[in-house]
Design a protein around this motif. Sequence first.
Motif, PDB file in Angstrom:
ATOM      1  N   PRO A 455      -7.372  -3.536  29.936  1.00 23.94           N
ATOM      2  CA  PRO A 455      -7.195  -4.631  30.901  1.00 23.94           C
ATOM      3  C   PRO A 455      -5.724  -5.045  30.958  1.00 23.94           C
ATOM      4  CG  PRO A 455      -8.114  -5.479  28.872  1.00 23.94           C
ATOM      5  CD  PRO A 455      -8.094  -3.983  28.728  1.00 23.94           C
ATOM      6  N   ALA A 456      -5.305  -5.539  32.114  1.00 23.47           N
ATOM      7  CA  ALA A 456      -3.891  -5.878  32.308  1.00 23.47           C
ATOM      8  C   ALA A 456      -3.733  -7.294  32.815  1.00 23.47           C
ATOM      9  CB  ALA A 456      -3.241  -4.903  33.278  1.00 23.47           C
ATOM     10  N   VAL A 457      -2.592  -7.895  32.459  1.00 26.35           N
ATOM     11  CA  VAL A 457      -2.224  -9.225  32.939  1.00 26.35           C
ATOM     12  C   VAL A 457      -0.809  -9.145  33.478  1.00 26.35           C
ATOM     13  CG1 VAL A 457      -1.701 -11.606  32.287  1.00 26.35           C
ATOM     14  CG2 VAL A 457      -3.716 -10.479  31.344  1.00 26.35           C
ATOM     15  N   ILE A 458      -0.589  -9.695  34.673  1.00 27.66           N
ATOM     16  CA  ILE A 458       0.765  -9.837  35.199  1.00 27.66           C
ATOM     17  C   ILE A 458       1.154 -11.301  35.059  1.00 27.66           C
ATOM     18  CG2 ILE A 458       2.245  -9.671  37.232  1.00 27.66           C
ATOM     19  CD1 ILE A 458       0.508  -7.397  38.210  1.00 27.66           C
ATOM     20  N   PHE A 459       2.199 -11.555  34.288  1.00 24.99           N
ATOM     21  CA  PHE A 459       2.667 -12.925  34.056  1.00 24.99           C
ATOM     22  C   PHE A 459       3.854 -13.201  34.972  1.00 24.99           C
ATOM     23  CE2 PHE A 459       5.765 -15.717  31.904  1.00 24.99           C
ATOM     24  CZ  PHE A 459       5.036 -16.894  31.968  1.00 24.99           C
ATOM     25  N   MET A 460       3.680 -14.151  35.882  1.00 20.21           N
ATOM     26  CA  MET A 460       4.738 -14.521  36.833  1.00 20.21           C
ATOM     27  C   MET A 460       5.423 -15.779  36.319  1.00 20.21           C
ATOM     28  SD  MET A 460       4.010 -12.181  39.164  1.00 20.21           S
ATOM     29  CE  MET A 460       4.484 -12.614  40.825  1.00 20.21           C
ATOM     30  N   HIS A 461       6.624 -15.637  35.792  1.00 21.24           N
ATOM     31  CA  HIS A 461       7.310 -16.822  35.274  1.00 21.24           C
ATOM     32  C   HIS A 461       7.917 -17.613  36.422  1.00 21.24           C
ATOM     33  CE1 HIS A 461      11.505 -15.526  35.861  1.00 21.24           C
ATOM     34  NE2 HIS A 461      11.087 -14.311  35.571  1.00 21.24           N
ATOM     35  N   GLY A 462       8.092 -18.897  36.201  1.00 19.44           N
ATOM     36  CA  GLY A 462       8.576 -19.770  37.264  1.00 19.44           C
ATOM     37  C   GLY A 462      10.086 -19.774  37.371  1.00 19.44           C
ATOM     38  N   GLY A 463      10.584 -19.942  38.585  1.00 17.33           N
ATOM     39  CA  GLY A 463      12.010 -20.116  38.795  1.00 17.33           C
ATOM     40  C   GLY A 463      12.751 -18.825  39.016  1.00 17.33           C
ATOM     41  N   PRO A 464      13.408 -18.656  40.169  1.00 13.16           N
ATOM     42  CA  PRO A 464      14.130 -17.407  40.437  1.00 13.16           C
ATOM     43  C   PRO A 464      15.463 -17.298  39.701  1.00 13.16           C
ATOM     44  CG  PRO A 464      14.430 -18.949  42.233  1.00 13.16           C
ATOM     45  CD  PRO A 464      13.467 -19.598  41.293  1.00 13.16           C
ATOM     46  N   ILE A 465      15.906 -18.368  39.053  1.00 18.12           N
ATOM     47  CA  ILE A 465      17.230 -18.355  38.436  1.00 18.12           C
ATOM     48  C   ILE A 465      17.185 -18.017  36.955  1.00 18.12           C
ATOM     49  CG2 ILE A 465      18.139 -20.032  40.067  1.00 18.12           C
ATOM     50  CD1 ILE A 465      17.769 -22.187  37.981  1.00 18.12           C
ATOM     51  N   ARG A 466      15.992 -17.680  36.427  1.00 13.56           N
ATOM     52  CA  ARG A 466      15.892 -17.424  34.992  1.00 13.56           C
ATOM     53  C   ARG A 466      15.385 -16.015  34.740  1.00 13.56           C
ATOM     54  NH1 ARG A 466      14.317 -22.731  35.720  1.00 13.56           N
ATOM     55  NH2 ARG A 466      15.627 -24.219  34.632  1.00 13.56           N
ATOM     56  N   GLN A 467      15.892 -15.409  33.695  1.00 14.99           N
ATOM     57  CA  GLN A 467      15.519 -14.051  33.330  1.00 14.99           C
ATOM     58  C   GLN A 467      14.746 -14.071  32.015  1.00 14.99           C
ATOM     59  OE1 GLN A 467      18.831 -11.614  32.184  1.00 14.99           O
ATOM     60  NE2 GLN A 467      17.629  -9.749  32.031  1.00 14.99           N
ATOM     61  N   MET A 468      13.606 -13.365  31.983  1.00 15.46           N
ATOM     62  CA  MET A 468      12.884 -13.173  30.739  1.00 15.46           C
ATOM     63  C   MET A 468      13.578 -12.084  29.926  1.00 15.46           C
ATOM     64  SD  MET A 468      10.549 -15.464  31.035  1.00 15.46           S
ATOM     65  CE  MET A 468      11.876 -16.355  31.847  1.00 15.46           C
ATOM     66  N   LEU A 469      13.397 -12.128  28.610  1.00 21.49           N
ATOM     67  CA  LEU A 469      14.151 -11.260  27.707  1.00 21.49           C
ATOM     68  C   LEU A 469      13.220 -10.462  26.805  1.00 21.49           C
ATOM     69  CD1 LEU A 469      16.796 -13.938  26.655  1.00 21.49           C
ATOM     70  CD2 LEU A 469      16.974 -12.274  28.519  1.00 21.49           C
ATOM     71  N   LEU A 470      13.787  -9.521  26.059  1.00 23.48           N
ATOM     72  CA  LEU A 470      13.016  -8.690  25.130  1.00 23.48           C
ATOM     73  C   LEU A 470      12.899  -9.375  23.776  1.00 23.48           C
ATOM     74  CD1 LEU A 470      14.476  -5.164  26.010  1.00 23.48           C
ATOM     75  CD2 LEU A 470      12.336  -6.205  26.797  1.00 23.48           C
ATOM     76  N   GLY A 471      12.442 -10.600  23.795  1.00 26.53           N
ATOM     77  CA  GLY A 471      12.300 -11.380  22.573  1.00 26.53           C
ATOM     78  C   GLY A 471      12.169 -12.846  22.909  1.00 26.53           C
ATOM     79  N   TYR A 472      12.232 -13.690  21.880  1.00 32.05           N
ATOM     80  CA  TYR A 472      12.111 -15.136  22.066  1.00 32.05           C
ATOM     81  C   TYR A 472      13.184 -15.656  23.017  1.00 32.05           C
ATOM     82  CZ  TYR A 472       8.521 -16.344  18.634  1.00 32.05           C
ATOM     83  OH  TYR A 472       7.331 -16.499  17.969  1.00 32.05           O
TER      84      TYR A 472
END
Length: 497
Positions: A455-472
């Motif tokens: 099973p898969a989940v797509i997580f859509m983070h809020g805000g176009p000005i922020r980047q998710m990273l490979l860690g905390y």
Amino acid sequence: MTKLLLTIASFLIFIPTTYAQYALEASLGAPYVESLQASADGESLAWVTNEAGARNIWWTSVDDAEPQPLTSFRADDGLGINIVGIVADHLLFVRGNGNNRQGQPANPSSLPYTPVRQLFRIQLSSGELDTLDQAAGSSMAMDGLQLIFAKAGGVSVIEDVTAQEVTARRLFEVRSGAGSLVWSTSDDRIAFVGNRGDHSFVGVYEPASDDIRWMAPAFGLDTEPVWSPDGSQIAFIRTPGRRQGELRNIMSGNPFEIIVADTKTGVGRSIWQSPGDDGGFSQYYPSNSIRWTRGNQILFYSEHEGWNHLYAIEPDGTNLRDLTPGDYELENHTLSLDHQYVYCTSNREDTNRRHIWRIDLSSGSSAQLTDAEGIQTHPVALSGGTIAYREGFFNRPTGVTLQKGGERRSMGSIPKGYPADAFVEPRAVTFQSADGLTIHGQLFDATPRSKSAKPAVIFMHGGPIRQMLLGYHYSGYYANAYVMNQYLASQGYVVLS
């Protein structure tokens, strides 16, 4: 439809249980460092740690390997802590949350009383804690033993924050209140911003004459005043004013300019204007969006060449230069104690992480200072060439690291039960959008070699000005979102963030 729902439910029930599972609280409740603050002399460091929702202050001297807890708040009450300063044997901080547009403070735990923001003082040697005043405003500034703070539409001063009996004296009042308080570099004058909603002014208060002078007043939004080294001038950022009731639009362009004003006459001039609608983000998202160094250079952020970079310019508007050239983002910076170097956070040469770089203000040369595996942000300059920064990894929450040359010391420890071994190292992935853009994401998969359907989940983070990273992440909300993605992976899901 009923048959389809039963099929999906059966599929989720029979997810394989061969994953390293753990209780979500074990990861969400781990200590997470929210902010750092050094003393003016760089000899000591304090920070705020959020552990299971309770925020507390820790402190250490540069030479001490053992950090000390200074507060012992136990409740997960949502009340923030802001460290104001460290003076002699005392640390000052504000506890509580700011007001919303209706003038109401946040009360996330539904306390039966209105939680007000309060200014506290704690003695480092004894741990004695006392309340100095109610701190309704968020703007405060230290100058030696003196503290100024915004309160009830004006500015008050405490002459000696180390005195046994502390009293606050009203200095001046200003329509709509005062923010962005800054002491003069040469005397007791105070620069501030008077916000009128659709426009704002930079003012200078002179205690000797009990007078307020406005710096080049106009119809724009004037923000972030900084003093010249000799105190004769002030630089600030001006962006266009808004229509009555208009909200900030972070999706559109927003031109800006740098104004330099004479503090005696209030006469100002524009020394640089952005060449297009490329301001706004750079002028409100990072802290310290403009500085005036002791070497008489003005530093500011701009995106006018496509990336958020740090620029230097002379006070007369000549010799504009990009201190951080290249295809990468810069998010925060600080100056060394002697103002010779800039320490900054960027994703230079590592798009999906953040590292600390040092820039020589004289030569322009730069070097990466921190480890390539972690995520390091918010550098703080300490004495003897030591720096401190926040650092997290894919399986270790954001903490504090002290570094001098190649020697590093991590402050604090991870509690028992934290599921570090169960965390998945996320992979950077890219894919094409329907209109041809390259989209970056992070893929969490606990069994990447398995051929079985999952099973898969797509997580859509809020805000176009922020980047998710490979860690905390260095933002608390997105750090929690990262932990949630890890938890879903431990339950057998493949997660695309």
